[in-house]
Design a protein around this motif. Structure first.
Motif, mmCIF file in Angstrom:
data_model
loop_
_atom_site.group_PDB
_atom_site.id
_atom_site.type_symbol
_atom_site.label_atom_id
_atom_site.label_comp_id
_atom_site.label_asym_id
_atom_site.label_seq_id
_atom_site.Cartn_x
_atom_site.Cartn_y
_atom_site.Cartn_z
ATOM 1 N N HIS A 1 0.110 17.317 123.154
ATOM 2 C CA HIS A 1 1.206 16.506 123.668
ATOM 3 C C HIS A 1 2.192 16.209 122.543
ATOM 4 O O HIS A 1 3.206 15.523 122.753
ATOM 5 N N ASN A 2 1.906 16.731 121.337
ATOM 6 C CA ASN A 2 2.725 16.487 120.161
ATOM 7 C C ASN A 2 3.722 17.632 119.978
ATOM 8 O O ASN A 2 3.360 18.716 119.528
ATOM 9 N N LEU A 3 4.970 17.381 120.324
ATOM 10 C CA LEU A 3 5.987 18.426 120.210
ATOM 11 C C LEU A 3 6.236 18.828 118.759
ATOM 12 O O LEU A 3 6.641 19.956 118.485
ATOM 13 N N GLY A 4 5.987 17.913 117.823
ATOM 14 C CA GLY A 4 6.144 18.253 116.418
ATOM 15 C C GLY A 4 5.150 19.310 115.993
ATOM 16 O O GLY A 4 5.501 20.279 115.310
ATOM 17 N N VAL A 5 3.884 19.163 116.408
ATOM 18 C CA VAL A 5 2.856 20.163 116.109
ATOM 19 C C VAL A 5 3.190 21.486 116.789
ATOM 20 O O VAL A 5 3.083 22.559 116.192
ATOM 21 N N ALA A 6 3.622 21.412 118.051
ATOM 22 C CA ALA A 6 3.980 22.625 118.783
ATOM 23 C C ALA A 6 5.136 23.351 118.112
ATOM 24 O O ALA A 6 5.125 24.576 117.968
ATOM 25 N N ALA A 7 6.146 22.586 117.678
ATOM 26 C CA ALA A 7 7.317 23.198 117.047
ATOM 27 C C ALA A 7 6.963 23.856 115.724
ATOM 28 O O ALA A 7 7.523 24.891 115.360
ATOM 29 N N TYR A 8 6.013 23.276 114.994
ATOM 30 C CA TYR A 8 5.621 23.823 113.698
ATOM 31 C C TYR A 8 4.772 25.085 113.852
ATOM 32 O O TYR A 8 4.959 26.066 113.122
ATOM 33 N N MET A 9 3.849 25.073 114.814
ATOM 34 C CA MET A 9 2.866 26.151 114.903
ATOM 35 C C MET A 9 3.272 27.306 115.806
ATOM 36 O O MET A 9 2.997 28.466 115.497
ATOM 37 N N ALA A 10 3.878 27.003 116.933
ATOM 38 C CA ALA A 10 3.977 27.998 118.017
ATOM 39 C C ALA A 10 5.260 28.809 117.969
ATOM 40 O O ALA A 10 6.326 28.307 117.606
ATOM 41 N N GLU A 11 5.136 30.064 118.368
ATOM 42 C CA GLU A 11 6.304 30.919 118.556
ATOM 43 C C GLU A 11 6.828 30.801 119.984
ATOM 44 O O GLU A 11 8.006 30.993 120.246
ATOM 45 N N GLU A 12 5.916 30.489 120.916
ATOM 46 C CA GLU A 12 6.282 30.290 122.318
ATOM 47 C C GLU A 12 5.735 28.947 122.785
ATOM 48 O O GLU A 12 4.641 28.546 122.399
ATOM 49 N N ILE A 13 6.528 28.249 123.592
ATOM 50 C CA ILE A 13 6.121 26.947 124.113
ATOM 51 C C ILE A 13 6.218 26.966 125.631
ATOM 52 O O ILE A 13 7.209 27.438 126.191
ATOM 53 N N VAL A 14 5.163 26.451 126.280
ATOM 54 C CA VAL A 14 5.151 26.301 127.731
ATOM 55 C C VAL A 14 5.097 24.803 128.038
ATOM 56 O O VAL A 14 4.179 24.115 127.598
ATOM 57 N N VAL A 15 6.088 24.315 128.749
ATOM 58 C CA VAL A 15 6.142 22.900 129.120
ATOM 59 C C VAL A 15 5.621 22.764 130.546
ATOM 60 O O VAL A 15 6.122 23.420 131.467
ATOM 61 N N MET A 16 4.598 21.899 130.724
ATOM 62 C CA MET A 16 3.967 21.755 132.036
ATOM 63 C C MET A 16 4.105 20.327 132.560
ATOM 64 O O MET A 16 4.132 19.362 131.803
ATOM 65 N N LYS A 17 4.168 20.234 133.887
ATOM 66 C CA LYS A 17 4.180 18.938 134.570
ATOM 67 C C LYS A 17 3.536 19.122 135.936
ATOM 68 O O LYS A 17 3.891 20.042 136.683
ATOM 69 N N ASN A 18 2.566 18.265 136.239
ATOM 70 C CA ASN A 18 1.883 18.310 137.548
ATOM 71 C C ASN A 18 1.363 19.702 137.892
ATOM 72 O O ASN A 18 1.447 20.147 139.040
ATOM 73 N N GLY A 19 0.849 20.408 136.891
ATOM 74 C CA GLY A 19 0.242 21.713 137.116
ATOM 75 C C GLY A 19 1.212 22.873 137.220
ATOM 76 O O GLY A 19 0.793 24.003 137.463
ATOM 77 N N GLU A 20 2.496 22.626 137.022
ATOM 78 C CA GLU A 20 3.498 23.679 137.139
ATOM 79 C C GLU A 20 4.257 23.863 135.826
ATOM 80 O O GLU A 20 4.393 22.922 135.032
ATOM 81 N N ILE A 21 4.738 25.066 135.614
ATOM 82 C CA ILE A 21 5.544 25.367 134.437
ATOM 83 C C ILE A 21 6.965 24.866 134.678
ATOM 84 O O ILE A 21 7.634 25.294 135.615
ATOM 85 N N MET A 22 7.419 23.955 133.822
ATOM 86 C CA MET A 22 8.787 23.453 133.910
ATOM 87 C C MET A 22 9.735 24.265 133.036
ATOM 88 O O MET A 22 10.898 24.459 133.379
ATOM 89 N N ASP A 23 9.230 24.708 131.884
ATOM 90 C CA ASP A 23 10.008 25.524 130.946
ATOM 91 C C ASP A 23 9.062 26.428 130.197
ATOM 92 O O ASP A 23 7.906 26.058 129.929
ATOM 93 N N GLN A 24 9.545 27.597 129.822
ATOM 94 C CA GLN A 24 8.734 28.543 129.061
ATOM 95 C C GLN A 24 9.655 29.457 128.284
ATOM 96 O O GLN A 24 10.633 29.974 128.808
ATOM 97 N N GLY A 25 9.349 29.626 126.993
ATOM 98 C CA GLY A 25 10.182 30.513 126.197
ATOM 99 C C GLY A 25 9.906 30.360 124.714
ATOM 100 O O GLY A 25 8.988 29.645 124.294
ATOM 101 N N GLU A 26 10.713 31.050 123.913
ATOM 102 C CA GLU A 26 10.551 30.958 122.467
ATOM 103 C C GLU A 26 10.871 29.546 121.986
ATOM 104 O O GLU A 26 11.581 28.782 122.637
ATOM 105 N N ARG A 27 10.326 29.200 120.833
ATOM 106 C CA ARG A 27 10.432 27.839 120.298
ATOM 107 C C ARG A 27 11.879 27.337 120.243
ATOM 108 O O ARG A 27 12.174 26.234 120.702
ATOM 109 N N ASP A 28 12.790 28.133 119.696
ATOM 110 C CA ASP A 28 14.170 27.665 119.547
ATOM 111 C C ASP A 28 14.831 27.416 120.894
ATOM 112 O O ASP A 28 15.646 26.490 121.036
#
Length: 260
Positions: free
Chosen positions: A206-233
């Motif tokens: 749930h820490n966007l700072g950790v996600a931004a540092y580590m991940a090349e791709e981020i998937v944002v989820m809410k209520n079991g569904e993908i709200m956003d998905q793509g490269e970090r930038d």
């Protein structure tokens, strides 16, 4: 390597993760972010075939090297878990038997997956603890879990997960139970292990700072569904959903600057 195709996870017939999609190659890092109850942990538990009682994949498929994991037998799962795919839990200390020494647990874990002597397994465990910068491998192997700090227990869990150089590492909030300084150390060591072993990582956080540092791709989820998905930038600075913007706005700032 991993291809999750339009997966739906249901509990007692009710879908809680809907139409989830993700492709991950060797050495890639993807972060699943979102508030509690958004379905992040259900996704990685489905990948490892460890959904709680009543949970199952009701639609879609999970392919590992082109083979459906949903068709695996119990024997195939035992062969895969801990070797090709490993998991780091939110609180590794809670997964360790407090009445047994670290060395006993480590040796048993290694010998479950590989036919080696106790001495060889002990040496393998001590070496992995050293790689996680835990001082005095043999002393650490002779310690009980309650004698270690939270950060040290987390390192033990990561060392066990990486023993057989898995191709895919599933990390379920691996830093959330730790202080900020220890979080940074654990994150850096996970990145070093990825660089050394080439393991792909799916990180639940749930820490966007950790996600931004580590991940090349981020998937944002809410209520079991993908709200956003793509490269970090794209997720951090691009055209994303209102929900993702709310998550970004919730990140604390210092002097008017937000470090994500």
């Amino acid at each position: 390597m991993l291809d999750i195709q339009h997966m739906t996870v249901s509990y007692a017939g009710r879908p809680t993760v809907k139409d989830f999609r993700l492709s991950l190659g060797d050495g890639g890092i993807c972060a699943l972010v979102g508030e509690s109850g958004s379905g992040k942990t259900s996704v990685i538990r489905a990948v490892l075939g460890l959904l709680p009682s009543g949970g199952r994949v009701t639609e879609g498929d999970i392919l590992f090297d082109g083979q459906s994991l949903l068709s695996y037998t119990p024997a195939q799962w035992r062969s895969l878990r801990g070797t090709e795919i490993s998991m780091i839990f939110q609180d590794c200390g809670a997964m360790l038997n407090p009445t047994r020494k670290i060395g006993e647990l480590f040796v048993e874990y290694i010998r479950t997956h590989q036919d080696v002597s106790r001495k060889t397994a002990w040496d393998m465990g001590a070496e992995m603890l050293g790689r996680m910068r835990l001082p005095g491998g043999d002393d650490m192997m002779n310690s009980y879990p309650f004698q270690l700090s939270g950060g040290m227990r987390q390192r033990v869990g990561i060392a066990m997960a990486m023993t057989f150089r898995p191709r895919l590492l599933l990390a379920d909030e691996p830093t959330s139970a730790l202080d900020v300084t220890t979080q940074a150390q654990i994150v850096r060591q996970m990145m070093e292990l990825r660089d050394e072993y080439g393991a792909a990582i799916i990180l639940v956080t749930h820490n966007l700072g950790v996600a931004a540092y580590m991940a090349e791709e981020i998937v944002v989820m809410k209520n079991g569904e993908i709200m956003d998905q793509g490269e970090r930038d794209y997720i951090l600075h691009g055209a994303h959903s209102d929900y993702t913007q709310k998550l970004l706005d919730a990140v604390p700032s210092l002097g008017g600057v937000r470090y994500v």
